[in-house]
Write a protein that holds these residues in place. Sequence first.
Motif, mmCIF file in Angstrom:
data_model
loop_
_atom_site.group_PDB
_atom_site.id
_atom_site.type_symbol
_atom_site.label_atom_id
_atom_site.label_comp_id
_atom_site.label_asym_id
_atom_site.label_seq_id
_atom_site.Cartn_x
_atom_site.Cartn_y
_atom_site.Cartn_z
ATOM 1 N N LEU A 30 43.616 34.515 44.203
ATOM 2 C CA LEU A 30 43.397 36.532 44.483
ATOM 3 C C LEU A 30 43.122 36.574 45.474
ATOM 4 C CD1 LEU A 30 43.692 37.748 40.489
ATOM 5 C CD2 LEU A 30 46.318 37.068 42.445
ATOM 6 N N CYS A 31 41.698 36.617 45.327
ATOM 7 C CA CYS A 31 41.231 36.606 46.743
ATOM 8 C C CYS A 31 41.660 36.354 47.771
ATOM 9 C CB CYS A 31 39.958 36.730 46.575
ATOM 10 S SG CYS A 31 38.842 36.912 45.141
ATOM 11 N N GLU B 66 44.907 36.234 48.401
ATOM 12 C CA GLU B 66 45.991 36.849 48.264
ATOM 13 C C GLU B 66 46.090 38.066 49.358
ATOM 14 O OE1 GLU B 66 50.487 37.188 48.567
ATOM 15 O OE2 GLU B 66 49.266 35.608 48.916
ATOM 16 N N ARG B 67 44.872 38.952 48.733
ATOM 17 C CA ARG B 67 44.845 40.231 48.558
ATOM 18 C C ARG B 67 43.970 40.564 50.561
ATOM 19 N NH1 ARG B 67 39.194 42.520 45.166
ATOM 20 N NH2 ARG B 67 38.321 40.579 46.664
ATOM 21 N N GLU B 68 42.936 39.009 50.958
ATOM 22 C CA GLU B 68 42.571 38.899 51.900
ATOM 23 C C GLU B 68 44.280 38.946 53.385
ATOM 24 O OE1 GLU B 68 39.700 36.007 53.757
ATOM 25 O OE2 GLU B 68 38.535 36.079 51.856
ATOM 26 N N LEU C 66 47.045 40.244 52.954
ATOM 27 C CA LEU C 66 47.671 41.207 52.154
ATOM 28 C C LEU C 66 46.272 42.323 53.346
ATOM 29 C CD1 LEU C 66 49.115 41.265 48.668
ATOM 30 C CD2 LEU C 66 49.770 41.374 51.043
ATOM 31 N N GLU C 67 45.588 42.446 52.914
ATOM 32 C CA GLU C 67 45.278 43.521 54.100
ATOM 33 C C GLU C 67 45.299 43.185 55.743
ATOM 34 O OE1 GLU C 67 40.600 42.861 52.205
ATOM 35 O OE2 GLU C 67 41.746 44.169 51.160
ATOM 36 N N LYS D 81 52.191 45.642 46.582
ATOM 37 C CA LYS D 81 51.198 43.827 45.935
ATOM 38 C C LYS D 81 49.833 44.058 45.755
ATOM 39 C CE LYS D 81 54.894 41.174 47.621
ATOM 40 N NZ LYS D 81 55.402 40.471 49.271
ATOM 41 N N LEU D 82 49.066 44.382 47.401
ATOM 42 C CA LEU D 82 47.879 44.884 47.118
ATOM 43 C C LEU D 82 47.329 45.480 45.805
ATOM 44 C CD1 LEU D 82 44.996 44.504 49.038
ATOM 45 C CD2 LEU D 82 45.389 46.140 49.622
ATOM 46 N N ARG D 83 47.736 46.328 45.781
ATOM 47 C CA ARG D 83 47.463 47.483 44.555
ATOM 48 C C ARG D 83 47.418 46.247 42.991
ATOM 49 N NH1 ARG D 83 49.771 53.317 42.203
ATOM 50 N NH2 ARG D 83 47.785 53.182 40.326
ATOM 51 N N ILE E 271 47.348 43.373 42.973
ATOM 52 C CA ILE E 271 45.972 42.226 42.774
ATOM 53 C C ILE E 271 44.269 42.821 42.456
ATOM 54 C CG2 ILE E 271 44.646 40.444 44.410
ATOM 55 C CD1 ILE E 271 47.797 39.802 45.870
ATOM 56 N N ASN E 272 44.806 43.553 42.880
ATOM 57 C CA ASN E 272 43.669 44.102 42.582
ATOM 58 C C ASN E 272 42.962 44.697 41.455
ATOM 59 O OD1 ASN E 272 41.609 44.275 45.738
ATOM 60 N ND2 ASN E 272 42.730 46.256 46.308
#
Length: 157
Positions: free
Chosen positions: A95-96, A98-100, A102-103, A147-149, A151-152
């Motif tokens: 998840l981390c 994937e978050r990076e 996406l950011e 998607k980012l929301r 994951i967060n």
Amino acid sequence: MNQRILFSGSKKFRRILNQLTCHKVLRSELINIAITEFQLSEKQASELIDRGVYQLKQQRLVRSDGRIKNISYLFSFGVINLQPLHTVNAEELVLCSERERLEKELTLIHYEQEAYQELLEKIPKQKLKIMKLQHDTAEKLNQLNGKLRAINQLLSM
């Protein structure tokens, strides 16, 4: 004596502790880690550190030494070497990362949106084409933000 240490500090403070390589560390170093790790202001970082250290002091797991602007903390071996604080499950790592990803993609899309706006000013004859591309980019931006929301929200649980 094998005592169980109950440390319910914030996830952010635990992540900072995970980066420590020795048991004695300056307060300013902890603040710098918090600033770089979480993009916090100096005030926010110092408040995060102060809250975490306060919780540990309540359990007598850290001692402070020194004077103002040169305070160092001596953490108990159980706090620094405590495995549950250092283990991160595979799902969280996925998840981390994937978050990076996406950011980074969101940053690129913001630059793309700015470029389309500049092109509209420079080439008004291509307005329809540029507006179509701009609309498609805005749609992709919304999808990535969703998607980012998600994951967060998963990471915050």
